[in-house]
Design a protein around this motif. Sequence first.
Motif, PDB file in Angstrom:
ATOM      1  N   LEU A  49      10.412  -0.155  -0.904  1.00 43.45           N
ATOM      2  CA  LEU A  49      10.014   1.467  -0.292  1.00 43.45           C
ATOM      3  C   LEU A  49      11.147   1.881  -0.588  1.00 43.45           C
ATOM      4  CD1 LEU A  49       8.403   0.390   3.013  1.00 43.45           C
ATOM      5  CD2 LEU A  49       7.177   0.766   0.690  1.00 43.45           C
ATOM      6  N   VAL A  50      11.963   1.831  -1.051  1.00 40.07           N
ATOM      7  CA  VAL A  50      13.630   3.176  -0.743  1.00 40.07           C
ATOM      8  C   VAL A  50      13.903   3.390  -2.954  1.00 40.07           C
ATOM      9  CG1 VAL A  50      15.933   4.115  -1.270  1.00 40.07           C
ATOM     10  CG2 VAL A  50      14.599   2.942   0.679  1.00 40.07           C
ATOM     11  N   ASP A  51      13.617   1.831  -3.337  1.00 41.80           N
ATOM     12  CA  ASP A  51      13.650   2.234  -4.613  1.00 41.80           C
ATOM     13  C   ASP A  51      12.468   2.592  -5.665  1.00 41.80           C
ATOM     14  OD1 ASP A  51      16.432   0.647  -4.234  1.00 41.80           O
ATOM     15  OD2 ASP A  51      15.580  -0.725  -5.279  1.00 41.80           O
ATOM     16  N   THR A  52      11.756   2.370  -4.834  1.00 43.97           N
ATOM     17  CA  THR A  52      10.492   2.795  -5.139  1.00 43.97           C
ATOM     18  C   THR A  52      10.273   4.176  -4.907  1.00 43.97           C
ATOM     19  OG1 THR A  52       8.959   0.896  -4.608  1.00 43.97           O
ATOM     20  CG2 THR A  52       7.924   2.865  -5.193  1.00 43.97           C
ATOM     21  N   TYR A  53      10.628   5.329  -3.621  1.00 41.86           N
ATOM     22  CA  TYR A  53      10.720   6.535  -3.859  1.00 41.86           C
ATOM     23  C   TYR A  53      11.652   7.167  -4.945  1.00 41.86           C
ATOM     24  CZ  TYR A  53      12.050  10.848  -2.048  1.00 41.86           C
ATOM     25  OH  TYR A  53      11.402  12.186  -1.299  1.00 41.86           O
ATOM     26  N   GLN A  54      12.912   5.891  -4.873  1.00 40.78           N
ATOM     27  CA  GLN A  54      13.094   6.587  -5.902  1.00 40.78           C
ATOM     28  C   GLN A  54      12.995   6.885  -7.307  1.00 40.78           C
ATOM     29  OE1 GLN A  54      17.059   5.033  -4.320  1.00 40.78           O
ATOM     30  NE2 GLN A  54      17.307   6.717  -2.401  1.00 40.78           N
ATOM     31  N   GLY A  55      12.199   6.174  -8.184  1.00 41.44           N
ATOM     32  CA  GLY A  55      11.776   6.229  -9.247  1.00 41.44           C
ATOM     33  C   GLY A  55      12.639   5.223  -9.935  1.00 41.44           C
ATOM     34  N   LYS A  56      13.473   3.915  -9.202  1.00 42.44           N
ATOM     35  CA  LYS A  56      13.712   2.880  -9.900  1.00 42.44           C
ATOM     36  C   LYS A  56      13.398   1.790 -10.070  1.00 42.44           C
ATOM     37  CE  LYS A  56      18.050   3.548  -7.405  1.00 42.44           C
ATOM     38  NZ  LYS A  56      19.328   3.799  -6.166  1.00 42.44           N
ATOM     39  N   VAL A  57      12.123   1.298  -9.916  1.00 41.72           N
ATOM     40  CA  VAL A  57      11.035   0.229  -9.927  1.00 41.72           C
ATOM     41  C   VAL A  57       9.483   0.678 -10.122  1.00 41.72           C
ATOM     42  CG1 VAL A  57      13.090  -1.466  -8.313  1.00 41.72           C
ATOM     43  CG2 VAL A  57      11.563  -0.454  -7.218  1.00 41.72           C
ATOM     44  N   VAL A  58       9.101  -0.129  -9.777  1.00 46.32           N
ATOM     45  CA  VAL A  58       7.548   0.546 -10.865  1.00 46.32           C
ATOM     46  C   VAL A  58       6.891  -1.546 -10.499  1.00 46.32           C
ATOM     47  CG1 VAL A  58       5.564   0.822 -11.709  1.00 46.32           C
ATOM     48  CG2 VAL A  58       7.301   2.181 -11.664  1.00 46.32           C
TER      49      VAL A  58
ATOM     50  N   TRP B 153       1.058  -1.171  -0.052  1.00 50.23           N
ATOM     51  CA  TRP B 153      -0.497   0.142   0.250  1.00 50.23           C
ATOM     52  C   TRP B 153       0.864   1.213   0.293  1.00 50.23           C
ATOM     53  CZ3 TRP B 153      -0.670   4.370   2.911  1.00 50.23           C
ATOM     54  CH2 TRP B 153      -1.836   4.669   3.053  1.00 50.23           C
ATOM     55  N   CYS B 154       1.805   1.246   0.660  1.00 52.50           N
ATOM     56  CA  CYS B 154       2.714   2.455   1.334  1.00 52.50           C
ATOM     57  C   CYS B 154       3.612   2.475  -0.060  1.00 52.50           C
ATOM     58  CB  CYS B 154       3.770   2.290   1.883  1.00 52.50           C
ATOM     59  SG  CYS B 154       3.285   2.123   3.412  1.00 52.50           S
ATOM     60  N   ALA B 155       3.524   1.586  -1.264  1.00 54.86           N
ATOM     61  CA  ALA B 155       4.431   2.016  -2.458  1.00 54.86           C
ATOM     62  C   ALA B 155       3.892   2.139  -3.318  1.00 54.86           C
ATOM     63  CB  ALA B 155       5.155   0.408  -2.703  1.00 54.86           C
ATOM     64  N   MET B 156       1.995   1.597  -3.559  1.00 62.49           N
ATOM     65  CA  MET B 156       1.844   2.599  -4.949  1.00 62.49           C
ATOM     66  C   MET B 156       1.695   3.584  -3.759  1.00 62.49           C
ATOM     67  SD  MET B 156       0.355  -0.624  -6.427  1.00 62.49           S
ATOM     68  CE  MET B 156       2.537  -0.644  -6.311  1.00 62.49           C
ATOM     69  N   HIS B 157       1.305   4.374  -3.049  1.00 61.80           N
ATOM     70  CA  HIS B 157       1.210   5.506  -3.268  1.00 61.80           C
ATOM     71  C   HIS B 157       2.839   6.483  -3.035  1.00 61.80           C
ATOM     72  CE1 HIS B 157      -2.534   4.201  -0.981  1.00 61.80           C
ATOM     73  NE2 HIS B 157      -2.784   5.932  -1.580  1.00 61.80           N
ATOM     74  N   LEU B 158       3.833   5.775  -2.851  1.00 60.05           N
ATOM     75  CA  LEU B 158       4.685   6.277  -3.885  1.00 60.05           C
ATOM     76  C   LEU B 158       5.217   6.307  -4.658  1.00 60.05           C
ATOM     77  CD1 LEU B 158       7.384   4.931  -0.617  1.00 60.05           C
ATOM     78  CD2 LEU B 158       6.669   7.009  -1.283  1.00 60.05           C
ATOM     79  N   ARG B 159       5.074   5.960  -5.120  1.00 62.31           N
ATOM     80  CA  ARG B 159       5.366   5.495  -7.402  1.00 62.31           C
ATOM     81  C   ARG B 159       4.132   6.050  -7.829  1.00 62.31           C
ATOM     82  NH1 ARG B 159       2.604   3.299 -11.268  1.00 62.31           N
ATOM     83  NH2 ARG B 159       0.964   2.331  -9.778  1.00 62.31           N
ATOM     84  N   PRO B 160       4.984   7.429  -8.435  1.00 58.55           N
ATOM     85  CA  PRO B 160       5.860   7.548  -8.762  1.00 58.55           C
ATOM     86  C   PRO B 160       6.085   8.911  -8.587  1.00 58.55           C
ATOM     87  CG  PRO B 160       4.455   8.604 -10.989  1.00 58.55           C
ATOM     88  CD  PRO B 160       4.236   7.679 -10.269  1.00 58.55           C
ATOM     89  N   ARG B 161       6.483   9.254  -6.594  1.00 58.02           N
ATOM     90  CA  ARG B 161       5.521  10.246  -5.355  1.00 58.02           C
ATOM     91  C   ARG B 161       4.504  10.497  -6.229  1.00 58.02           C
ATOM     92  NH1 ARG B 161      12.076  12.787  -4.940  1.00 58.02           N
ATOM     93  NH2 ARG B 161      13.413  11.305  -5.725  1.00 58.02           N
ATOM     94  N   ARG B 162       3.400   9.692  -5.960  1.00 53.08           N
ATOM     95  CA  ARG B 162       2.334  10.445  -5.925  1.00 53.08           C
ATOM     96  C   ARG B 162       1.673  11.324  -4.595  1.00 53.08           C
ATOM     97  NH1 ARG B 162      -0.775   5.652  -8.827  1.00 53.08           N
ATOM     98  NH2 ARG B 162      -0.074   5.426 -10.800  1.00 53.08           N
ATOM     99  N   HIS B 163       2.061  10.620  -4.154  1.00 56.02           N
ATOM    100  CA  HIS B 163       1.240  11.089  -2.613  1.00 56.02           C
ATOM    101  C   HIS B 163       1.886  12.912  -2.227  1.00 56.02           C
ATOM    102  CE1 HIS B 163       0.983  11.480   1.916  1.00 56.02           C
ATOM    103  NE2 HIS B 163      -0.066  10.583   1.802  1.00 56.02           N
ATOM    104  N   PRO B 164       1.390  13.452  -1.936  1.00 58.11           N
ATOM    105  CA  PRO B 164       1.929  15.104  -2.027  1.00 58.11           C
ATOM    106  C   PRO B 164       3.508  14.756  -0.657  1.00 58.11           C
ATOM    107  CG  PRO B 164      -0.591  14.678  -0.874  1.00 58.11           C
ATOM    108  CD  PRO B 164       0.025  13.432  -1.879  1.00 58.11           C
ATOM    109  N   ARG B 165       2.809  13.964  -0.112  1.00 60.86           N
ATOM    110  CA  ARG B 165       4.054  13.214   1.549  1.00 60.86           C
ATOM    111  C   ARG B 165       5.215  12.991   1.399  1.00 60.86           C
ATOM    112  NH1 ARG B 165       1.253  16.786   6.721  1.00 60.86           N
ATOM    113  NH2 ARG B 165       0.519  19.170   6.171  1.00 60.86           N
ATOM    114  N   ALA B 166       5.272  12.152  -0.163  1.00 64.78           N
ATOM    115  CA  ALA B 166       6.222  11.097  -0.288  1.00 64.78           C
ATOM    116  C   ALA B 166       6.962  11.143   1.018  1.00 64.78           C
ATOM    117  CB  ALA B 166       6.222  11.442  -1.850  1.00 64.78           C
ATOM    118  N   LYS B 167       8.086  11.660   0.605  1.00 68.97           N
ATOM    119  CA  LYS B 167       8.940  11.589   1.953  1.00 68.97           C
ATOM    120  C   LYS B 167       8.573  11.379   2.745  1.00 68.97           C
ATOM    121  CE  LYS B 167      13.346  13.730   2.373  1.00 68.97           C
ATOM    122  NZ  LYS B 167      14.255  15.151   2.242  1.00 68.97           N
ATOM    123  N   LEU B 168       7.794  12.055   3.335  1.00 71.14           N
ATOM    124  CA  LEU B 168       7.472  11.977   5.179  1.00 71.14           C
ATOM    125  C   LEU B 168       6.553  10.319   4.535  1.00 71.14           C
ATOM    126  CD1 LEU B 168       6.606  12.510   8.083  1.00 71.14           C
ATOM    127  CD2 LEU B 168       4.424  13.769   7.404  1.00 71.14           C
TER     128      LEU B 168
END
Length: 515
Positions: A134-143, A63-78
Amino acid sequence: MLFNSYVFLLAFLPITALGFFLIGRRSQLFAAGWLAAASLFFYGWWDVRYLPLLLASITFNYWCAMHLRPRRHPRAKLLLACAIGANLALLVYYKYAGFFAASFSELTGSPRILLQIVLPIGISFFTFTQIAFLVDTYQGKVVESRFVYYLLFVTYFPHLIAGPVLHHKEMMPQFADRRIYRFSAREMAVGATIFCIGLAKKVLIADNIAPYASPLFEHPDAPSLLLAWSGVLAYTFQLYFDFSGYSDMAIGLSRMFGVKLPLNFDSPYKSQNIAQFWRKWHMTLSRFLRDYLYIPLGGNRHGPGRRYANLMATMVLGGLWHGAGWNFVVWGFLHGLYLSIHQVWANAAKALHLPVDAKPWKVIATLLTFIAVCIAWVFFRAQDMATALTILRGMHGGFGVALPDSVMHGLHAVQPLLARMGVSSYLGGGSVFIEAWGWIAFAALIAFLFPNTQEIVRRYEPALDFVPGAGNLSGRLGRALVWAPTRKWAVALGVLALASLLALNRPADFLYFQF
C-alpha cells in the motif's frame, strides 16, 4: 501443512509443481492462478476457517491499492492511513487483544478477562507484506492491476507462513517473466539443493537439540551455572537452525518454480556487532522496520538523542511484533539498548583510532555480540518475566556451579580443585548433561566455522545480490563446500535427504510459525 511433512513432500509439492508447469505451457495467467489456488489450499490445510479472513484482507487491500494508484482518490493520504489502520487493527485484535485485556486487569485489579482468540497463522507476514504494498503504491513505486497476480504475491506458499516479508517490486516482474512457467532442470537442481540443506538443518539439528532447551524454560527451578547456560545455548542454536532451515527451504522451494526470494538469513552469529547481527538476522523484517518505521520516525536525521529514541521505539515495536507479552517488550528494549550502545562505541572507537579491524579484536567483538544475543533470547523464549529472571540468575552463577555425580567421578583427578572453585555435584543427569553440551558444540561448529547455504551455492544463487559481500569464502573448507551439479554432490545430497526423511516421524512446527 508443514514443509517437513510427508503430505507436503510426497503429495502437495509434486502435484503443485506438475500442474504449474503443464498449465504454464498454455497460459501464464492460468498457471499463476493454479499456483495461487494451491497456496490457498496450503494455507487452508492448517485451519480452513481462517481462509475467508485471508481472502477478505487481500480483497480489501487490493481495492485500496486500486484507488491509491496513482493517487487517484481525492483523499489518497487519508485512504492510505485508513487502510494501514484497518490492517493494524486486524493484527492487534488477533494478536494483542488478550495481552491488552490481561494487562488492563493487572493494572486495575479487576477480574481477569479471558479471550479465546486463536491467532491465524502467518497473519503478521501477510499483513506487513500488504502494508508495504500500500505504501509503495501510494508513493508511485509500484503499479499492480492484475488481481490474480496480486493474490499470488500475497499467498505464495513458500513465504506465506513465516516469511520472508516480500516487496511487490521484487516479485511481480518475476511472475510476469514467461521463463518461470517453463520447467528448468537447472533451477530445480539449485532449489532442491537449497531445500535439502534447509530440511536437514531443521530435522537433523534443530529438532534434535530442542529437548535440551525446553526443560530449562518450562521448569527453571534453581539452575546452576552450567545447566542454565546449556539450556540457553541449546535454545539459541535451536532457533538458529530452525529459522535458518525454514529460510533455506522457502528459498529452495521458490527456486524450483524459477522464482527468487530475497535472502532472510546470513550467518548472524558470526556478526561482530549488534548492528551487523540485525543486517543478517530476519533480514526482510529488519528492512521493513527500517523503511516503514525507523526512517519515517526520523531515523538519524535529527541528532543523536532522536536517533537513539527512534532505535528504541523501532526495536520495542519489533519485539511486540514477535509476540504479545512483556517478555517480548523487554527483548526488543534490550536490542534497542544494544544498538544505542553500539552507536556510542562505534563513534568513540573511530575518534580514538582503536584497532577494531585487528583479528583478536574481531574475535572478542563476535563473542561479546553472541553473549548479548543469548541473554536477550532468554526473554524471547521464557513464558514470563519470573522465569527469565530465574534463568538469568542461574547464568550468572546465582545458584552456584554443579556437575552431575557421574561427570564429577570422571574428573576425580581435579575434584579438589573444582571443590575449591565452588563446583558441587548432584545426583543423576550425567548422560543428558553430556549429550546437551555435545549437541551445543556440534551446532556451534556448524554455525561459526562452516559456510552457510548461500555461500555453498553462491555461483548459482543470484539472490545473493541482496546481501552485500555475501559469498566471500576463505579457507580450504569453504572452497571444498561449493556446490556444483556433479555426481558427488548428488550422492551427498541424496544421503542428506534420505536421513532427513527418515527423521520425519514426528514433524515439529517451525518456531516462527507462532509469530
